[in-house]
Design an enzyme around this catalytic site. Structure first.
Site, PDB file in Angstrom:
ATOM      1  N   TYR A  93      22.548  42.178  25.944  1.00 59.19           N
ATOM      2  CA  TYR A  93      24.043  42.683  26.518  1.00 59.19           C
ATOM      3  C   TYR A  93      24.666  41.922  27.498  1.00 59.19           C
ATOM      4  O   TYR A  93      25.959  41.807  27.103  1.00 59.19           O
ATOM      5  CB  TYR A  93      23.663  44.078  27.262  1.00 59.19           C
ATOM      6  CG  TYR A  93      23.838  45.465  26.435  1.00 59.19           C
ATOM      7  CD1 TYR A  93      22.980  45.613  25.291  1.00 59.19           C
ATOM      8  CD2 TYR A  93      24.573  46.544  26.528  1.00 59.19           C
ATOM      9  CE1 TYR A  93      22.916  46.625  24.744  1.00 59.19           C
ATOM     10  CE2 TYR A  93      24.810  47.784  25.919  1.00 59.19           C
ATOM     11  CZ  TYR A  93      23.663  47.695  24.893  1.00 59.19           C
ATOM     12  OH  TYR A  93      23.732  48.913  24.195  1.00 59.19           O
ATOM     13  N   LYS A 127       8.986  43.750  22.610  1.00 55.05           N
ATOM     14  CA  LYS A 127       8.518  43.201  20.951  1.00 55.05           C
ATOM     15  C   LYS A 127       7.879  41.812  21.257  1.00 55.05           C
ATOM     16  O   LYS A 127       8.270  40.964  20.574  1.00 55.05           O
ATOM     17  CB  LYS A 127       9.792  43.171  20.418  1.00 55.05           C
ATOM     18  CG  LYS A 127       9.594  42.929  18.660  1.00 55.05           C
ATOM     19  CD  LYS A 127       9.101  43.848  18.013  1.00 55.05           C
ATOM     20  CE  LYS A 127       8.823  43.611  16.540  1.00 55.05           C
ATOM     21  NZ  LYS A 127       8.169  44.656  15.725  1.00 55.05           N
ATOM     22  N   ASP A 139       8.904  49.029  17.857  1.00 51.14           N
ATOM     23  CA  ASP A 139       8.918  50.001  16.742  1.00 51.14           C
ATOM     24  C   ASP A 139       8.022  51.026  16.440  1.00 51.14           C
ATOM     25  O   ASP A 139       8.357  52.256  16.338  1.00 51.14           O
ATOM     26  CB  ASP A 139       9.023  48.961  15.563  1.00 51.14           C
ATOM     27  CG  ASP A 139       7.625  48.019  15.680  1.00 51.14           C
ATOM     28  OD1 ASP A 139       6.919  48.026  16.810  1.00 51.14           O
ATOM     29  OD2 ASP A 139       7.342  47.358  14.633  1.00 51.14           O
ATOM     30  N   ASP A 172      18.624  51.183  25.014  1.00 53.84           N
ATOM     31  CA  ASP A 172      19.748  52.028  24.481  1.00 53.84           C
ATOM     32  C   ASP A 172      19.151  52.790  23.163  1.00 53.84           C
ATOM     33  O   ASP A 172      19.731  54.002  22.986  1.00 53.84           O
ATOM     34  CB  ASP A 172      20.899  50.908  23.870  1.00 53.84           C
ATOM     35  CG  ASP A 172      22.001  51.512  23.546  1.00 53.84           C
ATOM     36  OD1 ASP A 172      22.564  52.551  23.952  1.00 53.84           O
ATOM     37  OD2 ASP A 172      22.464  51.062  22.324  1.00 53.84           O
ATOM     38  N   ASP A 194      18.405  57.323  23.069  1.00 52.82           N
ATOM     39  CA  ASP A 194      19.119  58.251  21.902  1.00 52.82           C
ATOM     40  C   ASP A 194      17.944  59.041  21.344  1.00 52.82           C
ATOM     41  O   ASP A 194      18.207  60.324  21.046  1.00 52.82           O
ATOM     42  CB  ASP A 194      19.955  57.544  20.987  1.00 52.82           C
ATOM     43  CG  ASP A 194      21.345  57.330  21.764  1.00 52.82           C
ATOM     44  OD1 ASP A 194      21.605  57.399  22.913  1.00 52.82           O
ATOM     45  OD2 ASP A 194      22.573  57.496  20.722  1.00 52.82           O
TER      46      ASP A 194
HETATM   47  C1  IPM Z   1      24.960  53.925  26.337  1.00 57.51           C
HETATM   48  C2  IPM Z   1      26.210  53.419  25.397  1.00 57.51           C
HETATM   49  C3  IPM Z   1      26.651  51.995  26.049  1.00 57.51           C
HETATM   50  C4  IPM Z   1      25.653  51.077  25.888  1.00 57.51           C
HETATM   51  C5  IPM Z   1      27.995  51.773  25.277  1.00 57.51           C
HETATM   52  C6  IPM Z   1      28.854  52.895  25.231  1.00 57.51           C
HETATM   53  C7  IPM Z   1      28.396  50.307  25.758  1.00 57.51           C
HETATM   54  O1  IPM Z   1      25.717  53.447  24.207  1.00 57.51           O
HETATM   55  O2  IPM Z   1      25.227  54.135  27.573  1.00 57.51           O
HETATM   56  O3  IPM Z   1      23.856  54.236  25.941  1.00 57.51           O
HETATM   57  O4  IPM Z   1      25.336  50.625  24.737  1.00 57.51           O
HETATM   58  O5  IPM Z   1      24.913  51.017  26.715  1.00 57.51           O
HETATM   59 MN    MN Z   2      23.696  54.450  23.996  1.00 62.62          MN
END
Ligand code: IPM
Ligand code: MN
Length: 365
Positions: free
Chosen positions: A141, A187, A219, A243, A247
């Site tokens: 990032y 990884k 993975d 990230d 999710d």
């Molecule tokens: C998160 C989001 C952010 C990230 C974006 C909005 C920059 O997806 O906080 O997970 O990728 O970190």
């Molecule tokens: Mn995210």
């Protein structure tokens, strides 16, 4: 003692869930004999509209002068085509960098009354309770060089010793208060930066003999989280892998609308619901305030060392759900659908009742 909270409501449903957060903070303030002051600052798309940039000095200064920051959400369709540095998301990344919020805690805990909301089977999920600890200020990032040229685009995934050491230490410290198992996700079979990460994590682990450390390729980890999420306690991982993994973890709990987060540095802390700005339902009183309220629970625990307040908030959320109340996004058959404000009030009433039942006064502070 007065705690200063910087409120950054932002875009979409951000302001609505920030109101919910404030209501809960006010209630805790009145019950625990502490003072909290708020200042509100612009961030994200709304900030771009007013000032031509998604993050202004005034907002940064407000954060520097705070004991904790609460951020609603940033982003929306109308700003998607802006150049990279003007997008609402750029503000979030800049904030993480400037406040040095290197550790991002995202708990994945399943409320038992929400077991049927997930796409996974109830028996796979029941009892799931783990934390994703994501490195937040390094890796791909932020690595340089980065850029877009005529015939190529590129980013750099790089980690220095100190960066891996401090996040690894954090993971082991968190695990000491839990089930004492850390799974470091990387990884290392392909990437040198991951092999390096692994080596440093191993070295730091020597200071934590009580912790069991496993390594897992990313993975495989993605697969294992949906196959058997109960095997995890603390998942330690880099910025980009975290990230993605967070999710996946969010969704197994039933809805991203439930997930809180804390971003922690040595000087500052920021709390934020994981769900984002949800522009499609903004202004319709439909937003689920659980992630925001749960983030406030994390604030009391991590920034103000008020474990008891944090527990009461969590209990109040659990009760609201088991009593059958739901916002529209998590509605199932037979539940009672309520608005953002109504749901917040129900949680607040539950908190009042728990305060009374447990006869908590200033004595327990
Ligand atoms: C998160 C989001 C952010 C990230 C974006 C909005 C920059 O997806 O906080 O997970 O990728 O970190
Ligand atoms: Mn995210």
């Amino acid at each position: 003692m007065t705690y200063r909270i910087a409120l950054l409501p932002g875009d979409g449903i951000g302001p609505e869930v920030t109101n919910a957060a404030v209501k809960i903070i006010d209630l805790v303030t009145s019950k625990f004999n502490i003072d909290i002051s708020y200042e509100t600052y612009d961030i994200g798309g709304i900030c771009y509209e007013k000032h031509g940039t998604p993050l202004i000095e005034e907002t940064l200064d407000g954060c520097y002068n705070s004991d904790a920051v609460f951020l609603g959400a940033v982003g929306g369709y109308e700003w998607e085509n802006l150049p990279h540095h003007l997008k609402p998301e750029a503000a979030l990344l800049k904030l993480r960098e400037k406040l040095e919020l290197f550790a991002n805690i995202r708990p994945a805990k399943v409320y038992s009354s929400m077991l049927d909301n997930s796409s996974l089977k109830r028996e796979v999920l029941d009892g799931t309770d783990f934390i994703v600890l994501r490195e937040l200020t390094g890796g791909i990032y932020f690595g340089k060089p980065r850029g877009i040229e005529d015939s190529r685009g590129f980013n750099t995934m790089v980690y220095r010793t100190e960066e891996v050491e401090r996040i690894a230490r954090k993971a082991f410290e968190i695990a000491l208060k839990r089930d004492k198992v850390v799974t470091s996700v990387d990884k290392a079979n392909v990437l040198e930066v991951s092999q390096f990460w692994r080596n440093v994590v191993e070295k730091v682990h020597k200071d934590y003999p009580k912790i069991k450390l496993n390594h897992m390729y990313v993975d495989n980890a993605a697969m294992q989280i949906v196959r058997d999420p109960k095997q995890f306690d603390v998942i330690l991982t880099s910025n980009i892998f975290g990230d993605i993994i967070s999710d996946i973890s969010g969704m197994i709990t039933g809805s991203l609308g439930m997930l809180p987060s804390a971003s922690i540095g040595n000087k500052y802390t920021l709390y934020e619901p994981v769900h984002g700005s949800a522009p499609d339902i903004a202004g319709q009183k439909k937003a689920n305030p659980i992630a925001a309220i749960s983030s406030i629970s994390m604030m009391f625990e991590h920034s103000f060392d008020m474990q008891k307040a944090s527990e009461i908030i969590e209990k109040a959320i659990t009760k609201a759900l088991s009593d059958g109340f739901r916002t529209a996004d998590i509605a199932t058959e037979g539940c009672k659908i309520v608005t953002t404000d109504e749901f917040t009030d129900i949680i607040a009433e539950n908190m009042e009742r728990i305060f009374t039942d447990e006869a908590i006064g200033v004595f327990l502070l």
